[in-house]
Design a protein around this motif. Structure first.
Motif, PDB file in Angstrom:
ATOM      1  N   ILE A 240      29.906 -65.751  44.891  1.00 19.47           N
ATOM      2  CA  ILE A 240      30.753 -64.559  45.101  1.00 19.47           C
ATOM      3  C   ILE A 240      31.538 -64.150  43.857  1.00 19.47           C
ATOM      4  CG2 ILE A 240      30.908 -64.758  47.634  1.00 19.47           C
ATOM      5  CD1 ILE A 240      33.801 -65.884  47.199  1.00 19.47           C
ATOM      6  N   ALA A 241      31.759 -65.085  42.933  1.00 16.83           N
ATOM      7  CA  ALA A 241      32.437 -64.718  41.673  1.00 16.83           C
ATOM      8  C   ALA A 241      31.532 -63.764  40.889  1.00 16.83           C
ATOM      9  CB  ALA A 241      32.746 -65.969  40.853  1.00 16.83           C
ATOM     10  N   HIS A 242      30.236 -64.056  40.875  1.00 16.64           N
ATOM     11  CA  HIS A 242      29.269 -63.190  40.180  1.00 16.64           C
ATOM     12  C   HIS A 242      29.084 -61.872  40.922  1.00 16.64           C
ATOM     13  CE1 HIS A 242      27.816 -65.888  36.980  1.00 16.64           C
ATOM     14  NE2 HIS A 242      28.309 -66.819  37.796  1.00 16.64           N
ATOM     15  N   LEU A 243      29.033 -61.955  42.230  1.00 17.73           N
ATOM     16  CA  LEU A 243      28.839 -60.747  43.032  1.00 17.73           C
ATOM     17  C   LEU A 243      29.998 -59.764  42.805  1.00 17.73           C
ATOM     18  CD1 LEU A 243      27.227 -59.271  45.242  1.00 17.73           C
ATOM     19  CD2 LEU A 243      28.574 -60.519  46.940  1.00 17.73           C
ATOM     20  N   ALA A 244      31.223 -60.277  42.836  1.00 16.70           N
ATOM     21  CA  ALA A 244      32.401 -59.408  42.660  1.00 16.70           C
ATOM     22  C   ALA A 244      32.370 -58.738  41.285  1.00 16.70           C
ATOM     23  CB  ALA A 244      33.678 -60.221  42.833  1.00 16.70           C
ATOM     24  N   THR A 245      31.954 -59.482  40.256  1.00 15.37           N
ATOM     25  CA  THR A 245      31.872 -58.914  38.910  1.00 15.37           C
ATOM     26  C   THR A 245      30.746 -57.887  38.833  1.00 15.37           C
ATOM     27  OG1 THR A 245      32.540 -61.077  38.063  1.00 15.37           O
ATOM     28  CG2 THR A 245      31.663 -59.495  36.457  1.00 15.37           C
ATOM     29  N   ALA A 246      29.606 -58.234  39.397  1.00 16.06           N
ATOM     30  CA  ALA A 246      28.424 -57.370  39.320  1.00 16.06           C
ATOM     31  C   ALA A 246      28.716 -55.984  39.879  1.00 16.06           C
ATOM     32  CB  ALA A 246      27.263 -58.010  40.085  1.00 16.06           C
ATOM     33  N   VAL A 247      29.394 -55.936  41.029  1.00 15.79           N
ATOM     34  CA  VAL A 247      29.587 -54.636  41.698  1.00 15.79           C
ATOM     35  C   VAL A 247      30.907 -53.965  41.326  1.00 15.79           C
ATOM     36  CG1 VAL A 247      28.145 -55.358  43.640  1.00 15.79           C
ATOM     37  CG2 VAL A 247      30.640 -55.636  43.798  1.00 15.79           C
ATOM     38  N   GLY A 248      31.710 -54.615  40.478  1.00 15.82           N
ATOM     39  CA  GLY A 248      32.998 -54.027  40.087  1.00 15.82           C
ATOM     40  C   GLY A 248      33.957 -53.946  41.256  1.00 15.82           C
ATOM     41  N   SER A 249      33.972 -54.975  42.094  1.00 14.81           N
ATOM     42  CA  SER A 249      34.843 -54.963  43.276  1.00 14.81           C
ATOM     43  C   SER A 249      36.312 -54.918  42.864  1.00 14.81           C
ATOM     44  CB  SER A 249      34.578 -56.226  44.103  1.00 14.81           C
ATOM     45  OG  SER A 249      35.390 -56.235  45.243  1.00 14.81           O
ATOM     46  N   GLN A 250      37.112 -54.197  43.626  1.00 14.74           N
ATOM     47  CA  GLN A 250      38.554 -54.129  43.336  1.00 14.74           C
ATOM     48  C   GLN A 250      39.198 -55.511  43.481  1.00 14.74           C
ATOM     49  OE1 GLN A 250      36.933 -51.730  44.902  1.00 14.74           O
ATOM     50  NE2 GLN A 250      37.485 -49.978  43.643  1.00 14.74           N
ATOM     51  N   PHE A 251      38.767 -56.253  44.522  1.00 15.86           N
ATOM     52  CA  PHE A 251      39.388 -57.548  44.812  1.00 15.86           C
ATOM     53  C   PHE A 251      38.352 -58.638  45.047  1.00 15.86           C
ATOM     54  CE2 PHE A 251      42.548 -54.530  46.618  1.00 15.86           C
ATOM     55  CZ  PHE A 251      43.706 -54.962  46.005  1.00 15.86           C
ATOM     56  N   ILE A 252      38.790 -59.889  44.825  1.00 14.05           N
ATOM     57  CA  ILE A 252      38.066 -61.037  45.358  1.00 14.05           C
ATOM     58  C   ILE A 252      39.100 -61.847  46.149  1.00 14.05           C
ATOM     59  CG2 ILE A 252      38.430 -62.546  43.328  1.00 14.05           C
ATOM     60  CD1 ILE A 252      35.581 -63.707  43.981  1.00 14.05           C
ATOM     61  N   LYS A 253      38.704 -62.289  47.351  1.00 15.09           N
ATOM     62  CA  LYS A 253      39.618 -63.103  48.160  1.00 15.09           C
ATOM     63  C   LYS A 253      38.998 -64.484  48.250  1.00 15.09           C
ATOM     64  CE  LYS A 253      40.075 -62.923  52.843  1.00 15.09           C
ATOM     65  NZ  LYS A 253      40.614 -62.652  54.199  1.00 15.09           N
ATOM     66  N   THR A 254      39.605 -65.443  47.578  1.00 19.45           N
ATOM     67  CA  THR A 254      38.972 -66.760  47.559  1.00 19.45           C
ATOM     68  C   THR A 254      39.983 -67.913  47.591  1.00 19.45           C
ATOM     69  OG1 THR A 254      37.164 -68.027  46.553  1.00 19.45           O
ATOM     70  CG2 THR A 254      38.515 -66.722  45.050  1.00 19.45           C
ATOM     71  N   GLY A 255      41.071 -67.673  48.337  1.00 23.38           N
ATOM     72  CA  GLY A 255      42.005 -68.762  48.630  1.00 23.38           C
ATOM     73  C   GLY A 255      43.107 -68.965  47.618  1.00 23.38           C
ATOM     74  N   ALA A 256      43.881 -70.020  47.866  1.00 23.26           N
ATOM     75  CA  ALA A 256      44.967 -70.384  46.963  1.00 23.26           C
ATOM     76  C   ALA A 256      44.372 -70.987  45.687  1.00 23.26           C
ATOM     77  CB  ALA A 256      45.860 -71.412  47.647  1.00 23.26           C
ATOM     78  N   PRO A 257      45.172 -71.082  44.622  1.00 21.95           N
ATOM     79  CA  PRO A 257      44.676 -71.781  43.426  1.00 21.95           C
ATOM     80  C   PRO A 257      44.761 -73.290  43.644  1.00 21.95           C
ATOM     81  CG  PRO A 257      46.864 -70.895  43.027  1.00 21.95           C
ATOM     82  CD  PRO A 257      46.502 -70.502  44.420  1.00 21.95           C
TER      83      PRO A 257
END
Ligand code: 2PG
Ligand code: MG
Length: 391
Positions: free
Chosen positions: A344-361
């Motif tokens: 999903i990190a690659h997917l979000a970059t590929a499509v220029g998504s406004q946000f990624i939601k992937t939990g706390a650090p």
């Protein structure tokens, strides 16, 4: 060679593609996936052997082989794993990073992370009805800076919670956020707001969002939402949200109403226009048909995208393109039951998504995505801006 692992959600939408589990109580309490694995090895594998390494081709073959709307014959978990692994193998074959292979273009923009710092609902053993309290470092200039903003607030929040509620308050929930013994939505938003200002950030540097996942506290017989010790009808719940948006300057509100409530979504979206974004998750389940309905009804400002809700990379990209074409923002999202896979990190970059939601650090399966995005930022080099968020 391509390898992939697929996640699983706790607060799943009723219309999601089917995750095939064995149901055999003697193995993993019935949650084993040996049938899905065997579908990969003995049904899907032999059929795909010999085709060009192309995920679109593989996806269309698997969709036909399965033949059901919900992918219940082969299992969306089996199909998606093959789909992602095929995309990865193809990128590898071309010697390209996955994001470039998924959507080739000259310029990539990185997503703003939505970090879930307090967990409630089905994701934690506390009394909070709202499932996720998110911080959104929209004022950061780069992805790396956004991660730093988020991590600093997360750790100041830990100090505050420990001091005020004792050591148990900083145990973490499913997505790495703390699970303090708070009861009210406002209590959680208050303490996070304090953590943001004590970290030295302004309200515009780090915004707030919530995912109530409200299907989980909807009583369908009485048509009321059980939240914060009250039973609210849709209109009262809307007033509750509007108040929260006003007091805490919430930027995002995900699944504010139950998963069939298109008209309540539309009403709130209109009311919050220019102030806060309404995101649809369980209502759309990354399904292009349901997203089309949402577009027609103007039900939201943004669409949450979870590849395993629909079951192939092709249909995930279709859902994203459809949303983007209609002017909706996207949030590429993990599941509460995640793996260390960084697709999903690659997917979000590929499509220029406004946000990624992937939990706390925190927690490896969440941090893995942030680390991969930092590597992607490095790979893109100086020209790696963070998405600018409108509202
Ligand atoms: C959500 C998700 C992810 P789950 O509701 O947005 O945060 O939770 O994976 O449990 O559906
Ligand atoms: Mg959600």
């Amino acid at each position: 060679m391509g390898r992939a692992a697929v996640p699983s959600g706790a607060s799943t939408g009723a219309h999601e593609a089917v995750e095939l589990r064995d149901g055999d109580r003697n193995r993993f309490g019935g949650l084993g996936v040996s049938r899905a694995v065997s579908n990969v090895n003995t049904v899907i594998g032999p059929r795909l052997a010999g085709i060009d390494c192309d995920f679109e081709e593989a996806d269309s073959i698997m969709i036909r082989m399965d033949g059901t709307k919900e992918k219940k014959k082969l299992g969306a978990n089996a199909i998606l794993a093959v789909s992602m692994a095929t995309a990865r193998a193809a990128a590898q074959e071309r010697g390209e990073p996955l994001f470039r292979y998924l959507v080739p273009k000259d310029r990539y923009v990185l997503p703003v992370p939505m970090m879930n710092v307090i967990n409630g609902g089905k994701h934690a053993g506390n009394d909070l009805a709202v499932q996720e309290f998110l911080i959104e470092p929209v004022g950061a200039k780069t992805f790396g800076e956004a991660v730093r903003f988020g991590a600093e607030v997360y750790h100041v929040l830990k100090q505050i919670l420990r001091k005020e509620f004792g050591p148990y308050a900083v145990n973490v929930g499913d997505e790495g956020g703390y699970a303090p013994p708070l009861k009210l939505t406002r209590d959680a938003l208050d303490v996070i707001s304090r953590a943001i200002s004590q970290s030295g950030f302004s309200q515009s540097d780090v915004r707030l969002g919530i995912d109530p996942a409200s299907s989980e506290f909807y009583d369908s017989e009485k048509s009321v939402y059980l939240v914060d010790g009250r039973a609210l009808n849709a209109g009262e719940l809307e007033d509750f949200y509007v108040d929260l948006v006003r007091t805490y300057r919430l930027l995002t509100l995900e699944d504010p109403f139950h998963e069939e409530a298109f008209s309540d979504f539309s009403h709130l979206t209109k009311k919050l226009e220019g102030t806060a974004m309404v995101i649809g998750d369980d209502i759309y389940v990354t399904n292009p048909d349901r997203i089309r309905t949402g577009i027609k009804k103007r039900a939201s400002t943004a669409v949450l995208i979870k590849p395993n809700q629909i079951g192939t990379v092709t249909e995930t990209l279709e859902a994203i393109k459809l949303s983007q074409k209609a002017g909706l923002s996207t949030v590429i999202s993990h599941r509460s039951g995640e793996t260390e896979d960084v697709f999903i990190a690659h997917l979000a970059t590929a499509v220029g998504s406004q946000f990624i939601k992937t939990g706390a650090p925190a927690r490896g399966e969440r941090v893995s995505k942030y680390n991969e995005l930092l590597r992607i930022e490095e790979e893109i080099g100086n020209d790696a801006p963070l998405n600018r968020i409108g509202t």
